[in-house]
Design an enzyme around this catalytic site. Structure first.
Site, short mmCIF file in Angstrom:
data_model
loop_
_atom_site.label_atom_id
_atom_site.label_comp_id
_atom_site.label_asym_id
_atom_site.label_seq_id
_atom_site.Cartn_x
_atom_site.Cartn_y
_atom_site.Cartn_z
N GLU A 1 -9.61 5.87 3.15
CA GLU A 1 -10.45 4.82 3.84
C GLU A 1 -9.57 3.77 4.16
O GLU A 1 -8.27 3.72 3.57
CB GLU A 1 -11.31 4.49 2.85
N LYS B 1 0.77 -1.40 0.16
CA LYS B 1 0.10 0.05 0.12
C LYS B 1 0.86 1.13 0.07
O LYS B 1 0.39 2.32 -0.51
CB LYS B 1 -1.04 0.07 1.36
N SER C 1 1.87 -9.83 -0.29
CA SER C 1 1.59 -8.27 -0.75
C SER C 1 1.64 -7.70 0.88
O SER C 1 1.84 -6.43 0.90
CB SER C 1 0.04 -8.17 -1.13
#
Lengths: 308, 404
Positions: free
Chosen positions: B117, B95, B390
């Site tokens: 969010e 991210k 990830s």
């Protein structure tokens, strides 16, 4: 110009870009157009009342809407509840949740329209998010809405760029397609919104979601003047219009005021559907009085864009 | 092969085939156009890329290793397995790639405040860290159910100076956090940038997020060529919104022989509300049809009359009813295969990877591991797999401890 694959109807609609000035012979003037003409003749600001359908039940909504129309609402916006109302503040979010809990569907809302049409001649506009309409199928929705007696529709999250098929379907059935204009809209976009809209143009008064507010935004008159350069359609102002004092000054700026959250809050507070109908009617009466006694459209120079 | 050149989508209207587009309240159109312009300018600006590369390298820890998982390979007796170690990045997941890119874009646009969010909290933590690093103020919306199950990340975001606002509406998860972030953005649009965390939302977000994540696949492609002297046979990645998956896949889309597998959350059952499988409908998961939610036209889990369904997954990051529009297009063209792994399989896969490779994966990534464990025995020993790990599982200790 836009060459968008979804704006199939843009060519044929250019001719009616000035839809408000469209000659009456082109088609029968709809309820919305006739209503705004009558308001203009009377020099009166229109009052548009928003009610979420199915809050707390469709039977209750029928009572509330008839009461609002009898109390003087000029047009009713019927809210189709949606699970994810991103443009709405807490009051209408809660109303949508109550309506969905009571099992309200778009098909049910269209039945409500059919039922109302036997009881009132008030113009009815369906106010929805796009997905429920899309899932029903745009052609099917347009046919069902028109045959039930609806006069127009507005999809909150649909802009003219994505609305090609939607406009073709709705306008093909004689339904007005109302689009939103916002304080952030560029002139280029305002022109496009004006071109895509029929019936009236809905001006979002401020950046934000629906809800009750203390005061009108300062930039509103300038914004309304800017939009008048692009359209002869009536302009309705909504978002945050909740008090008689707001309505009484809007006559100098717009053709109609949309009141939603303040009415829905009355429904929320009421102990029964009958009590809700009484409370909504009482507030509509106060707001309509403010609209009648406030600054008149006829007496105001703001409506003449030539002053620029 | 039908595989198109990677740069061919989206078109100028943000369409991936029929999917994507821009379905938002009018107020948000102008800011989306502004973002589109700012991004186009930034892309053409060498200094932007240089600054981003510097942050990638010195702040986030790029490039990440492509690790040969020798013990897992031996244990499964199947293909040669490589793990793309995005879990080693600063803040613990891929991210941060997108958060850095969009953070720099916000600076370019003169926006001093960031809204975001978060589901699992990984995007929220990454955004909070980037906002701190770049001197921007930061508000994060998070469903109250997610705040409960990812408490540690809530604390981390606050420690990093972000304001975390709980969202108590709807299913109280990622979808509702996005609704509330959009409401904040529509209200504060002139001063704030909405730093959307996945390949979701209105155009140009799916494209921007993909472009900031595609470094994963670009690195992995070079690394596997160096390690194996050839391209991989299979790519595996989990798919919530789908940003880590598109990040890995994108650089390989032109390589027709590379098969790609996206693994969604199978949750705890196949009926609507029990899973978050939007594209794996062939496996019997109910309720997925194309529709419009939160700005984009894509596959959604919804009822017959167009209300968005609640979803379930043990991993907050996959617990979402929609999927990125580019994934919908890749699925429809058959370029990527989508399948689903359930809650139990994901937890078991996390434990397996922990014990065999010494890596605790995020529960999201564990879904991809689970599918690999299921398929590996049927694959040839000469085949090569790259799996995108990830994120790391530190945030999931409470949930994992309930199963162990």
């Amino acid at each position: 110009m836009s060459n968008s694959p979804t704006s199939k109807s843009s060519g044929e609609n250019v001719a009616s870009a000035r839809a408000g000035a469209r000659p009456a012979t082109e088609k029968h003037a709809g309820r919305i157009e006739r209503k705004f003409r009558a308001l203009a003749d009377a020099g009166e600001l229109g009052l548009i009342a928003y009610i979420t359908a199915g809050d707390p039940s469709l039977e209750a909504s029928a009572k509330i809407i008839v009461a609002a129309a009898e109390a003087g609402a000029d047009i009713i916006e019927i809210g189709v509840p949606f699970s994810d109302p991103v443009a709405d503040g807490p009051i209408i979010q809660r109303a949508s949740e109550r309506a969905l809990r009571s099992g309200t569907t778009l098909a049910g809302v269209l039945e409500l329209v059919r039922n109302l049409r036997t009881r009132t001649d008030v113009p009815l506009v369906l106010f929805s998010y796009f997905n429920p309409l899309l899932q029903m199928g745009l052609e099917k929705f347009a046919e069902a809405a028109a045959s039930a007696g609806a006069d127009g529709a507005l999809a909150t999250d649909l802009t003219p760029e994505e609305a090609g098929e939607y406009r073709t379907a709705l306008q093909g059935r004689g339904l007005d397609t109302i689009f939103l204009a916002a304080p952030t809209s560029t002139d280029e976009r305002l022109a496009r919104i004006a071109e895509a809209s029929t019936g009236f143009l809905y001006l979002v008064s401020r950046t934000g979601v629906t809800g009750t507010r203390e005061a009108l935004p300062e930039g509103l008159p300038a914004l309304a003047r800017r939009i008048r350069k692009f359209t002869t359609l009536p302009i309705a102002v909504g978002f945050g219009i909740s008090a008689p004092s707001h309505v009484s000054v809007l006559g100098g700026i717009a053709d109609a005021a949309v009141v939603g959250s303040a009415l829905v809050a009355e429904v929320e507070k009421a102990a029964s559907p009958d009590a809700a109908a009484i409370a909504v009617a009482a507030l509509v009466r106060v707001l309509k009085n403010a609209a009648r006694s406030g600054i008149s459209r006829r007496s105001n120079t703001l409506e003449i864009p030539a002053a620029e | 092969m039908t595989s198109a050149a990677p740069q061919s989508v989206p078109d100028s209207r943000g369409r991936y085939g029929p999917f994507g587009g821009r379905y938002v309240p009018e107020t948000l159109v102008a800011p989306l156009e502004e973002l589109e312009r700012a991004y186009a300018e930034a892309r053409a600006d060498q200094s932007f890329q240089k600054e981003l590369d510097d942050l990638f390298h010195n702040f986030a820890g790029r490039p990440t290793p492509l690790q040969f998982a020798s013990r897992l390979t031996a244990q499964l007796a199947g293909p040669r397995i490589y793990l793309k170690r995005e879990d080693l990045l600063h803040t613990g997941a891929h991210k941060i790639n997108n958060a850095l890119g969009q953070g720099l874009l916000a600076l370019r646009m003169g926006k001093k405040r960031i809204i975001a969010e978060t589901g699992a909290g990984q995007h929220g933590v990454a955004t909070a860290a980037v906002a701190a690093r770049l001197g921007l103020s930061c508000t994060i919306y998070m469903g109250t159910e997610d705040m409960e199950r990812q408490r540690l990340n809530v604390f981390r975001m606050r420690l990093l100076g972000a304001e975390v606002t709980g969202v108590d509406s709807g299913s109280r998860t990622l979808k509702d956090a996005i609704n509330e972030a959009m409401r904040d953005w529509v209200t504060n649009v002139r001063t704030s940038h909405y730093l959307l965390g996945s390949v979701l939302g209105a155009h140009p977000y799916p494209q921007i997020v993909r472009d900031f994540q595609k470094i994963i696949g670009e690195e992995a492609r070079e690394q596997i060529l160096r390690a194996e002297g050839r391209l991989p046979d299979h790519l595996f990645a989990c798919v919530g919104g789908g940003s880590n998956a598109i990040g890995l896949f994108h650089a390989f889309l032109g390589d027709a022989k590379v098969k790609m597998l996206g693994v969604e959350a199978g949750g705890r059952g196949k009926s609507l509300g029990e899973h978050a499988a939007r594209l794996a409908a062939a496996e019997g998961f109910a309720g997925a049809r194309p529709g419009v939610l939160q700005g984009t036209y894509t596959y959604l889990l919804q009822t017959a009359d167009g209300q968005i369904s609640t979803t379930h997954s043990v991993s907050a990051g996959l617990d979402y009813p929609g999927v990125g529009p580019e994934h919908a297009w890749l699925a429809e063209r058959g370029r990527v295969e989508y399948t689903a792994a359930g809650d139990g399989e994901a937890v078991e896969a996390a434990r397996t990877l922990a014990r065999i490779e010494g890596i605790v994966p995020a529960l999201e990534s564990a879904h991809a591991v689970a599918e690999l464990i299921r398929r590996a025995p049927k694959m040839g020993k000469d085949e090569v797999v790259v799996l995108n790990l990830s994120g790391r599982g530190d945030k999931d200790m409470e949930i994992l401890s309930r199963y162990v």
